[in-house]
Design a protein around this motif. Structure first.
Motif, PDB file in Angstrom:
ATOM      1  N   PHE A   1      -3.277   3.738  -1.231  1.00  0.00           N
ATOM      2  CA  PHE A   1      -3.562   3.078  -2.501  1.00  0.00           C
ATOM      3  C   PHE A   1      -2.850   1.724  -2.582  1.00  0.00           C
ATOM      4  CE2 PHE A   1      -2.348   2.409  -6.996  1.00  0.00           C
ATOM      5  CZ  PHE A   1      -3.614   2.237  -7.508  1.00  0.00           C
ATOM      6  N   PRO A   2      -3.613   0.624  -2.735  1.00  0.00           N
ATOM      7  CA  PRO A   2      -2.965  -0.687  -2.818  1.00  0.00           C
ATOM      8  C   PRO A   2      -2.337  -0.904  -4.193  1.00  0.00           C
ATOM      9  CG  PRO A   2      -5.338  -0.938  -2.874  1.00  0.00           C
ATOM     10  CD  PRO A   2      -5.077   0.527  -2.777  1.00  0.00           C
ATOM     11  N   ALA A   3      -1.067  -0.530  -4.345  1.00  0.00           N
ATOM     12  CA  ALA A   3      -0.400  -0.650  -5.643  1.00  0.00           C
ATOM     13  C   ALA A   3      -0.290  -2.114  -6.052  1.00  0.00           C
ATOM     14  CB  ALA A   3       0.969   0.003  -5.582  1.00  0.00           C
TER      15      ALA A   3
ATOM     16  N   VAL B   1       0.848  -1.188   0.000  1.00  0.00           N
ATOM     17  CA  VAL B   1       0.000   0.000   0.000  1.00  0.00           C
ATOM     18  C   VAL B   1       0.888   1.244   0.000  1.00  0.00           C
ATOM     19  CG1 VAL B   1      -1.779   1.281   1.212  1.00  0.00           C
ATOM     20  CG2 VAL B   1      -1.817  -1.205   1.233  1.00  0.00           C
TER      21      VAL B   1
END
Lengths: 243, 259, 235
Positions: free
Chosen positions: A39-41, A35
């Protein structure tokens, strides 16, 4: 994937470890969630790569390709899952892992005020590498001679990229993490880069490669992995074995 | 199954914390009220200091809370830095305690200044204790400033913890340097409020003020830590949904790619 | 650790040798501050050619020059630290040191060492300037040298720690002074006191301050060696 790509793959595959022996696993990512901010890349990504493999990571912008590469270098906090690189747990053994991997990102990580040779020398000595390999590496990437004693600040973007690659070649790490390595290089430089990558793979190096220059990168890749939404969607590893 | 279990425990924790918060709040409020009565109405003015002696019932206690707060910040920071004890809770405690400590140090300075004005006729005197407190205020104001720099949660926690430790090990060095500064060059005795004799009810009131302000600190800590936890939970609660959203982003693309 | 320290020290000094930022920017800044101190404290510091012995009539330079030197050096420290951080951020290369595989303790010692070398050069300039501009006369070389060396090491250690802490932050330039100056306040106090006592000839009273400077330097160098690994990681 086109038929032409498969034809091009053949010479590289010959240099891979002989059939029958299981290549050593150099990268193993299991259900990795990373994260960045909120935002969970990476959203539960699984990926394995063995020595001698050239793995092309492809996918749209923001798919998580860069994050995969940075996570392998221990630069991204991992919320879930785990990563082992060169047999070490990244959470515990970061330093020794980092000596044996090389990350070439969007930035070239060069010191503007040092010369080409000083930069490469520092990188090699920091990783406890062999200083004697520097002249050959500089020549290989065509940044020896006149450019050798020039300050990096005077170089063009493409030349900087070559210097960073020369440092990588001179260090000779066992895992290369290349983020858009073709960007900013002239056609000759791209060909040279492809040669260098293939040579390294032939010597047993694992190369993870993120590129939008898909046609070119597919030619040197032994595997193509499609990443979207922070996880692997398709992996060509099965296709190749069948063909 | 597992999720219900965790939800239950977190529910139990929440209600325990809620009760604790109420109790501490009540105790803090009640003891502050009692302190006000004792300090302003029951105790008498001092023969030497007059009404200014009443500052004795707030000033030492706020200074004590400030030191305690910074000690808690450092301990919590250390526990966060140590990989085996790392928990988000420690960072929340460190952050909350640092800002409460800065507020109480500021309060100590203001009250000390009032005392100085009443006793020596100056709002500020460069005595060892006042100077140390001022530097303490500036040291931790820096730590709090560092905490408010936008960053990811881990980076912020790391910066807070390390900054707090750098500041904390500076405290004795500041203390001794300032003390020597005053004792080697100037007469310190003028600045000692030696005329004050504390006894009986005055002593009790002063000691009671330590309890009262410690309770206020505890209550503030519970509120700030809880607030920070809710903020974190809001983020974490969003994570699962965000992961699902991120993954579906992938499948959409896949449909687009194959068609 | 020491091999890595020498490598980083050499690298930072080589960069300074080529870019000459401290020489061309910080050194003139230091001299300018001295001139401005002469304006700001003219009754104390400035000897007028027409009026004999203006200086000796008021506070002797021995009481003012040490403060001038150490405050100016403190400002210079902030600039040198900022520069030391910014060379690692060039070309967006904030990760270079982290990825280098170098021992964090070695990186800390190397970077702090390079700052010490640059500060010593600036101190030389400050001392020569004080002798030239303000007729400062030096006594007790042993006390002066030990106080200066220890104070410099302590300041560089704190500066290096906070430099790493604030690297990559847009607000670094404003954050560094707020963080560094209160922490090194005891160093400034001790160094100024030691220098004053040395210049007025009360050498014996100066040594307790040197002891404080020893403790400060040891504490923060140890802290840096232990904590720089944690400082370097962002995740």
């Amino acid at each position: 994937m086109s038929v032409a790509d498969d034809v091009q793959l053949a010479p590289v595959k010959m240099t891979a470890p002989p059939a029958g022996t299981v290549p050593e696993v150099t990268v193993a990512m299991r259900s990795v969630v990373a994260v960045l901010g909120v935002f969970p890349a990476l959203s539960g990504l699984d990926l394995q790569a063995g020595s001698g493999e050239v793995v092309l990571l492809r996918g749209p912008n923001g798919a998580g390709k860069t994050t995969v590469l940075r996570a392998c270098a221990g630069l991204v906090p991992i919320q879930r899952g785990d990563i082992s690189v060169l047999g070490c747990d990244l959470r515990k053994d970061r330093r020794s892992v980092r000596r044996r991997i090389g990350l070439l990102g969007h930035a070239t990580s060069l010191y503007e005020d040092l010369t080409v040779e000083q930069n490469v020398r520092f990188a090699v000595r920091a990783a406890a590498g062999d200083v004697d390999r520097i002249p050959a590496a500089l020549e290989r990437l065509d940044v020896g001679g006149r450019l050798r004693t020039l300050g990096v600040m005077h170089l063009s973007a493409g030349q900087r990229r070559r210097v960073a690659l020369a440092a990588l070649v001179a260090r000779g790490p066992r895992l290369w993490l290349l983020d858009e390595p073709h960007a900013g290089l002239d056609p000759d430089g791209r060909d040279l880069l492809d040669e260098v990558i293939s040579e390294a793979a032939a010597a047993g190096t694992t190369v993870l490669l993120a590129s939008h220059d898909v046609d070119r990168a597919t030619r040197i890749a032994s595997r193509v992995v499609l990443i979207t939404g922070g996880r692997v969607v398709t992996d060509s590893v099965g296709d190749h074995h069948v063909s | 199954m597992r999720t219900t279990a965790t939800m239950q425990t977190s529910g139990v924790q929440t209600s325990t914390v809620q009760t604790l918060s109420w109790l501490t709040g009540l105790a803090a409020g009640a003891s502050l009220a009692l302190l006000t009565v004792l300090g302003l109405f029951v105790t008498r003015p001092d023969e030497v200091q007059g009404e200014a002696v009443r500052l004795l019932y707030v000033h030492p206690a706020t200074a004590w809370v400030a030191y305690m707060a910074f000690a808690v910040t450092s301990l919590a920071g250390l526990l966060w830095l140590w990989p085996r004890t790392r928990k988000p809770l420690w960072d929340r405690i460190a952050g909350a305690s640092a800002s409460i400590g800065v507020v109480f140090t500021g309060l100590t300075l203001v009250l000390g200044s009032l005392w100085g004005r009443a006793t020596w006729g100056f709002w500020w005197v460069w005595d060892a204790r006042g100077t140390s407190t001022l530097l303490l205020f500036l040291l931790y104001a820096g730590v709090v400033a560092l905490r408010y720099v936008p960053a990811t949660r881990d980076a912020r926690a790391r910066r807070t913890a390390i900054g707090a430790l750098i500041a904390f090990i500076d405290v004795p060095l500041v203390h001794f340097s300032v003390k020597w500064w005053k004792t080697l060059h100037q007469e310190a005795s003028v600045l000692q409020p030696s005329g004050v004799q504390i006894h009986g009810l005055q002593l009790f009131t002063m000691l009671f003020s330590f309890v009262a302000f410690s309770l206020v600190y505890a209550w503030l800590m519970i509120q700030r830590t809880r607030l920070a936890r809710w903020e974190d939970e809001l983020e974490a609660g969003g994570l699962d949904a965000a992961i699902v959203a991120r993954q579906s982003e992938g499948s959409q693309h896949l449909i687009g790619a194959t068609s | 650790m020491f091999r890595d320290a020498l490598l980083v020290l050499g690298k930072d000094l080589r960069i300074e040798a080529r870019a000459k930022v401290t020489l061309r920017q910080v050194a003139p800044f230091v001299v300018t501050v001295m001139v401005l101190f002469a304006f700001g404290l003219d009754r104390v510091l400035v000897r007028d050619a027409n009026v004999a012995d203006t200086v000796t009539d008021s506070v002797p330079a021995a009481y003012v020059v040490p403060g001038l030197i150490w405050l100016t050096l403190l400002f210079a420290l902030l600039l040198v630290v900022s520069r030391s951080v910014s060379i690692e951020e060039e070309d967006g290369a904030g990760d270079a040191l982290r990825l280098s595989g170098l021992d964090p303790a070695g990186i800390f010692l190397g970077k702090a060492g390079a700052i010490v070398v640059q500060l010593v050069a600036l101190e030389l300039l400050l001392v020569l300037g004080s002798m030239l501009f303000f007729q400062a006369r030096l006594h007790a070389p042993l006390l002066l040298l030990s106080a200066t060396a220890l104070a410099t090491v302590g300041m560089a250690a704190v500066g290096t720690c906070y430099g790493a802490l604030s690297s990559g932050l847009r607000s670094r330039e404003t954050l560094l002074p707020v963080l560094v100056m209160p922490v090194v306040a005891p160093v400034v106090l001790a160094a100024v006191q030691a220098w004053q006592l040395a210049l007025v000839g009360e050498v014996g009273d100066g040594w307790p301050w040197v002891r404080l400077l020893i403790v400060f330097a040891v504490v923060y160098v140890s802290f840096g060696v232990l904590a720089y690994g944690a400082l370097l990681e962002e995740s």
